[in-house]
Enzyme design. Structure first.
Site, PDB file in Angstrom:
ATOM      1  N   ARG A 233      37.054  31.441  35.709  1.00 37.91           N
ATOM      2  CA  ARG A 233      36.558  30.177  35.985  1.00 37.91           C
ATOM      3  C   ARG A 233      37.470  29.496  37.254  1.00 37.91           C
ATOM      4  O   ARG A 233      38.406  29.866  37.274  1.00 37.91           O
ATOM      5  CB  ARG A 233      36.999  29.304  34.667  1.00 37.91           C
ATOM      6  CG  ARG A 233      35.884  29.306  33.687  1.00 37.91           C
ATOM      7  CD  ARG A 233      34.679  28.813  34.098  1.00 37.91           C
ATOM      8  NE  ARG A 233      33.663  29.147  32.795  1.00 37.91           N
ATOM      9  CZ  ARG A 233      32.936  29.962  32.637  1.00 37.91           C
ATOM     10  NH1 ARG A 233      32.931  31.041  33.536  1.00 37.91           N
ATOM     11  NH2 ARG A 233      31.960  30.209  31.615  1.00 37.91           N
ATOM     12  N   GLU A 262      32.517  23.911  41.889  1.00 39.31           N
ATOM     13  CA  GLU A 262      31.384  24.631  41.927  1.00 39.31           C
ATOM     14  C   GLU A 262      30.019  23.814  41.424  1.00 39.31           C
ATOM     15  O   GLU A 262      29.005  24.062  41.871  1.00 39.31           O
ATOM     16  CB  GLU A 262      31.327  25.961  41.417  1.00 39.31           C
ATOM     17  CG  GLU A 262      31.451  25.895  39.609  1.00 39.31           C
ATOM     18  CD  GLU A 262      31.229  27.549  39.271  1.00 39.31           C
ATOM     19  OE1 GLU A 262      32.057  28.314  39.582  1.00 39.31           O
ATOM     20  OE2 GLU A 262      30.341  27.719  38.122  1.00 39.31           O
ATOM     21  N   HIS A 294      28.893  32.564  41.369  1.00 38.19           N
ATOM     22  CA  HIS A 294      28.887  32.523  40.013  1.00 38.19           C
ATOM     23  C   HIS A 294      27.651  33.421  39.595  1.00 38.19           C
ATOM     24  O   HIS A 294      26.915  33.136  38.756  1.00 38.19           O
ATOM     25  CB  HIS A 294      28.594  31.303  39.272  1.00 38.19           C
ATOM     26  CG  HIS A 294      29.401  31.323  37.997  1.00 38.19           C
ATOM     27  ND1 HIS A 294      29.962  30.253  37.590  1.00 38.19           N
ATOM     28  CD2 HIS A 294      29.220  32.109  36.858  1.00 38.19           C
ATOM     29  CE1 HIS A 294      30.426  30.639  36.231  1.00 38.19           C
ATOM     30  NE2 HIS A 294      30.131  31.735  35.918  1.00 38.19           N
TER      31      HIS A 294
END
Ligand code: NAI
Length: 329
Positions: A233, A262, A294
């Site tokens: 993360r 993000e 991601h």
């Protein structure tokens, strides 16, 4: 049961159409879930959300007032959900705890290899008929020390691959995993992991304890030229501290699949827009930084598992049974 699927992409629609039980009626919503978009779930019994949907207390309150009784996360991490608020409102929350740890682990290794052997540069050079090797010098992974922070499912899958490469594994976790020790991995305090590792890879969840785990202080205690990889993360890393570490040549390689801010960037094509994030844009200027948006989870196998387990979670909720994937009841 009616399910409002937020942050829905083409592959979500395709995945659920293939796997969902016919008693689940999905409505696909392109937007991220937020206080502005929550009203789009009206008439549904459940919402199905992903990593950048925001389920803070106020959003959950809005959902509850509309009669939403369940949140089905189609991901493993749940740092974006206020579980206490969900519990207080009687909203059930379930996740997909282990759809494919190998998918994320393999992407992690991909970032390490690409950064080390400069495959992204080699690809462009050869296409340009430039076969010079200057600037492509890498190092052997064999014999290197890799520090893994978090040795749950993904950390273990990563450890298995690195063990195959002949790496020495130093690990840190609040719970020790005996399977790591079977691979020859050694649990050490964070200070020792930082001091000894050539490569550091993050595989712990984002919690108040792990937020900005990688900061000015921890970077200062790492080896010069360390490779830092984050597929967990974004907020595990203080991005500004990492930029300082790159400028000081302390960090020799940085591989990210996640980024603290993000939510405003990833999963969208912004190529025609001006990106208003100075930190992100600065990160992209370094030749030794590799960022993916991601995508570590994004394999066929993982998507199938996500759709299957999410559907199972929703059906279990509809029949008032448990799956073991519940986070709040
Ligand atoms: P897991 O729950 O199996 O393992 C997490 C490990 O971190 C556990 O062993 C836990 O004890 C440890 N941990 C918790 N707090 C810690 C702390 N303060 N210090 C050190 N270790 C700590 O989770 P899994 O499946 O391995 O996933 C790890 C993370 O990867 C998730 O939380 C998620 O954020 C991220 N992820 C990223 C994906 C991507 O596409 N980039 C996809 C899936 C997960």
């Amino acid at each position: 049961m009616k399910v409002a699927v937020f942050s829905a992409k083409k592959y979500d629609r395709e995945g659920f159409s293939q796997w969902a039980d016919s008693s689940l009626q999905f409505t696909y919503i392109d937007s991220r879930l937020s206080s502005d978009s929550a009203k789009l779930a009206a008439g549904s019994h459940a919402v199905c959300v992903f990593v950048n949907d925001d389920l803070n207390a106020a959003v959950l309150q809005q959902l509850s007032e509309m009669g939403i009784e369940m949140v089905a996360l189609r991901c493993a991490g749940f740092n974006n959900v206020d579980l206490d608020a969900a519990k207080a409102l009687g909203i059930r929350v379930a996740r997909v705890p282990a759809y494919s740890p190998e998918a994320v682990a393999e992407h992690t290794i991909g970032l390490m290899l690409c950064l080390n052997r400069k495959l992204h540069k080699a690809y462009n050079r050869v296409r340009d008929d430039n076969f010079a090797l200057d600037g492509l010098l890498g190092f052997n992974l064999f014999g290197k020390t890799v520090g893994l922070i978090g040795t749950g499912r993904i950390g273990l899958a990563t450890a298995r691959i690195l063990h195959g490469f002949g790496c020495r594994l130093l690990c840190h976790d609040i719970v020790q995993n005996p399977l790591i020790q079977e691979l020859g991995g050694r649990y050490v305090p964070l200070a020792e992991l930082y001091a000894q590792s050539n490569i550091i890879s993050l595989h712990c969840p984002l919690t108040p304890d792990t937020k900005h785990l990688i900061n000015h202080y921890s970077i200062g205690s790492m080896q010069d030229g360390v490779m830092l990889i984050n597929t967990s993360r974004g907020a595990l890393i203080d991005s500004k501290a990492v930029i300082a570490g790159l400028k000081q040549r302390k960090i020799g390689y940085l591989g990210l699949d996640v980024y603290e801010q993000e939510a405003d960037l990833f999963f969208e094509n912004l190529s025609e827009q001006v990106i208003d994030d100075e930190v992100f844009k600065r990160l992209l200027t370094f030749p030794n930084v590799l960022i993916t948006g991601h995508q570590a989870f994004f394999t066929r196998e993982a998507l199938q598992e996500i759709c299957q387990i999410t559907s199972d979670n929703l059906l279990a909720f509809a029949s008032n049974t448990a799956t073991g994937n519940e986070l709040a009841n």
